[in-house]
Write a protein that holds these residues in place. Structure first.
Motif, PDB file in Angstrom:
ATOM      1  N   ARG A   5       4.890 -41.932  44.177  1.00  0.00           N
ATOM      2  CA  ARG A   5       4.950 -43.081  43.434  1.00  0.00           C
ATOM      3  C   ARG A   5       4.465 -43.439  42.148  1.00  0.00           C
ATOM      4  N   GLY A   6       3.584 -42.356  41.654  1.00  0.00           N
ATOM      5  CA  GLY A   6       3.100 -42.698  40.343  1.00  0.00           C
ATOM      6  C   GLY A   6       3.742 -42.274  39.232  1.00  0.00           C
ATOM      7  N   LEU A   7       5.126 -42.018  39.187  1.00  0.00           N
ATOM      8  CA  LEU A   7       6.007 -41.518  38.124  1.00  0.00           C
ATOM      9  C   LEU A   7       6.338 -42.866  37.566  1.00  0.00           C
ATOM     10  N   VAL A   8       6.523 -42.697  36.284  1.00  0.00           N
ATOM     11  CA  VAL A   8       7.325 -43.878  35.264  1.00  0.00           C
ATOM     12  C   VAL A   8       8.706 -43.773  35.816  1.00  0.00           C
ATOM     13  N   ALA A   9       9.565 -44.729  35.472  1.00  0.00           N
ATOM     14  CA  ALA A   9      10.901 -44.728  35.808  1.00  0.00           C
ATOM     15  C   ALA A   9      11.862 -43.647  35.141  1.00  0.00           C
ATOM     16  N   ALA A  10      11.322 -43.382  34.031  1.00  0.00           N
ATOM     17  CA  ALA A  10      12.217 -42.476  33.234  1.00  0.00           C
ATOM     18  C   ALA A  10      12.099 -41.166  33.854  1.00  0.00           C
ATOM     19  N   ALA A  11      10.851 -40.681  34.376  1.00  0.00           N
ATOM     20  CA  ALA A  11      10.658 -39.572  34.922  1.00  0.00           C
ATOM     21  C   ALA A  11      11.510 -39.463  36.337  1.00  0.00           C
ATOM     22  N   ALA A  12      11.511 -40.577  36.822  1.00  0.00           N
ATOM     23  CA  ALA A  12      12.230 -40.530  38.247  1.00  0.00           C
ATOM     24  C   ALA A  12      13.845 -40.420  37.724  1.00  0.00           C
ATOM     25  N   ALA A  13      14.223 -40.968  36.937  1.00  0.00           N
ATOM     26  CA  ALA A  13      15.732 -40.719  36.544  1.00  0.00           C
ATOM     27  C   ALA A  13      16.127 -39.434  36.362  1.00  0.00           C
ATOM     28  N   LEU A  14      15.456 -38.540  35.661  1.00  0.00           N
ATOM     29  CA  LEU A  14      15.359 -37.147  35.136  1.00  0.00           C
ATOM     30  C   LEU A  14      15.645 -36.356  36.549  1.00  0.00           C
ATOM     31  N   ARG A  51      15.977 -27.858  17.903  1.00  0.00           N
ATOM     32  CA  ARG A  51      17.187 -27.731  18.787  1.00  0.00           C
ATOM     33  C   ARG A  51      17.922 -29.297  18.957  1.00  0.00           C
ATOM     34  N   SER A  52      19.172 -29.422  18.970  1.00  0.00           N
ATOM     35  CA  SER A  52      19.956 -30.790  19.122  1.00  0.00           C
ATOM     36  C   SER A  52      19.645 -31.248  20.489  1.00  0.00           C
ATOM     37  N   ALA A  53      19.555 -30.575  21.529  1.00  0.00           N
ATOM     38  CA  ALA A  53      19.355 -30.902  22.723  1.00  0.00           C
ATOM     39  C   ALA A  53      18.323 -29.932  23.598  1.00  0.00           C
ATOM     40  N   LEU A  54      17.744 -30.572  24.582  1.00  0.00           N
ATOM     41  CA  LEU A  54      16.587 -29.821  25.161  1.00  0.00           C
ATOM     42  C   LEU A  54      17.118 -29.820  26.628  1.00  0.00           C
ATOM     43  N   TRP A  55      16.478 -28.936  27.431  1.00  0.00           N
ATOM     44  CA  TRP A  55      16.618 -28.715  28.941  1.00  0.00           C
ATOM     45  C   TRP A  55      16.432 -30.106  29.480  1.00  0.00           C
ATOM     46  N   ALA A  56      15.338 -30.819  29.140  1.00  0.00           N
ATOM     47  CA  ALA A  56      14.818 -32.008  29.844  1.00  0.00           C
ATOM     48  C   ALA A  56      15.950 -33.248  29.616  1.00  0.00           C
ATOM     49  N   ASP A  57      17.033 -32.964  28.778  1.00  0.00           N
ATOM     50  CA  ASP A  57      17.879 -34.008  28.567  1.00  0.00           C
ATOM     51  C   ASP A  57      18.990 -33.947  29.810  1.00  0.00           C
ATOM     52  N   GLY A  58      18.970 -32.942  30.671  1.00  0.00           N
ATOM     53  CA  GLY A  58      19.730 -32.868  31.700  1.00  0.00           C
ATOM     54  C   GLY A  58      19.470 -33.804  33.043  1.00  0.00           C
ATOM     55  N   GLN A  59      20.230 -33.716  33.969  1.00  0.00           N
ATOM     56  CA  GLN A  59      20.006 -34.328  35.433  1.00  0.00           C
ATOM     57  C   GLN A  59      19.391 -33.062  35.977  1.00  0.00           C
ATOM     58  N   ALA A 113       8.625 -36.574  28.893  1.00  0.00           N
ATOM     59  CA  ALA A 113       7.927 -36.852  27.404  1.00  0.00           C
ATOM     60  C   ALA A 113       9.013 -35.943  26.645  1.00  0.00           C
ATOM     61  N   LEU A 114       9.395 -34.787  26.963  1.00  0.00           N
ATOM     62  CA  LEU A 114      10.165 -33.988  25.862  1.00  0.00           C
ATOM     63  C   LEU A 114      11.633 -34.678  25.985  1.00  0.00           C
ATOM     64  N   ALA A 115      11.950 -35.358  27.023  1.00  0.00           N
ATOM     65  CA  ALA A 115      13.148 -36.028  26.989  1.00  0.00           C
ATOM     66  C   ALA A 115      13.270 -37.343  26.019  1.00  0.00           C
ATOM     67  N   ARG A 116      12.166 -37.993  25.862  1.00  0.00           N
ATOM     68  CA  ARG A 116      12.020 -39.103  24.977  1.00  0.00           C
ATOM     69  C   ARG A 116      11.544 -38.517  23.408  1.00  0.00           C
ATOM     70  N   ARG A 117      11.378 -37.165  23.474  1.00  0.00           N
ATOM     71  CA  ARG A 117      11.263 -36.645  22.222  1.00  0.00           C
ATOM     72  C   ARG A 117       9.552 -37.136  21.651  1.00  0.00           C
TER      73      ARG A 117
END
Length: 197
Positions: A6-15, A99-107, A66-70
């Protein structure tokens, strides 16, 4: 039994939620489909607690978010001090930024969670390795692992190692890397999938 985090932020949950494109979703669970391993020295018994699992997945998820948010400052702060010492902040961040994209950008989908209590040759404590697969919107696939470590139950987990491989869309067929690529991948994609990991 699935453990709800339950402690995750919504962005982390979506990842971490597999198979959904909803931006804001319920916190993820590590259900029975996630393989689990415990690697212990001979003669020792160990079973992770719900708090162990929650702390480890929270660190993995917040690091990926955090990586996905840069937010490189936040991501770097989650690295173990010895990792930081061997990867100076400016050099580490420049390698990320080029890098133009990171592994953290994916599902991201966690495929396996492995526990290592006090492994030989490493600083003492509890280690958890998350093997994952990531699928980006452009069709690129990532696979790799993130290892987190905690020195004692009162300490937070820190990131101690990461390794990822990137497979471009043209080398993927029916959602799986082509056979010649698959055999070269140094990552885990599931039981019975022949990679070089």
């Amino acid at each position: 039994m699935a453990i709800e985090h339950r402690g995750l932020v919504a962005a982390a949950a979506a990842l971490l939620l597999a198979g959904t494109s909803v931006a804001l979703a319920a916190p993820p669970t590590l259900g029975p489909e996630v393989e689990r391993n415990i690697v212990v020295p001979d003669g020792r018994a160990f079973a992770p607690t719900a708090a162990d699992e929650e702390g480890a997945i929270d660190r993995f998820a917040t690091y990926a978010a955090a990586l996905a948010r840069r937010d490189y400052a936040a991501a770097y702060a989650m690295l173990r001090l010895s990792f930081q010492a061997s990867n100076p902040r400016l050099e580490w961040e420049m390698n990320m930024r080029k890098r133009s994209a990171l592994w953290a950008d994916g599902q991201l989908r966690i495929l396996r969670l492995s526990w290592y209590p006090d492994p030989a040759g490493q600083p003492p404590g509890l280690y958890a390795a998350f093997d994952f697969r990531g699928d980006r919107k452009d069709g690129t696939m990532d696979c790799g692992y993130v290892v987190v470590h905690r020195t004692d139950p009162a300490s937070p987990f820190t990131v101690v190692r990461t390794d990822t491989s990137e497979v471009p869309p043209e080398l993927i067929e029916d959602g799986v890397p082509k056979a010649d690529v698959l055999h070269q991948l140094p990552c885990y994609l599931g039981k019975g999938i022949a990679t070089s990991f």
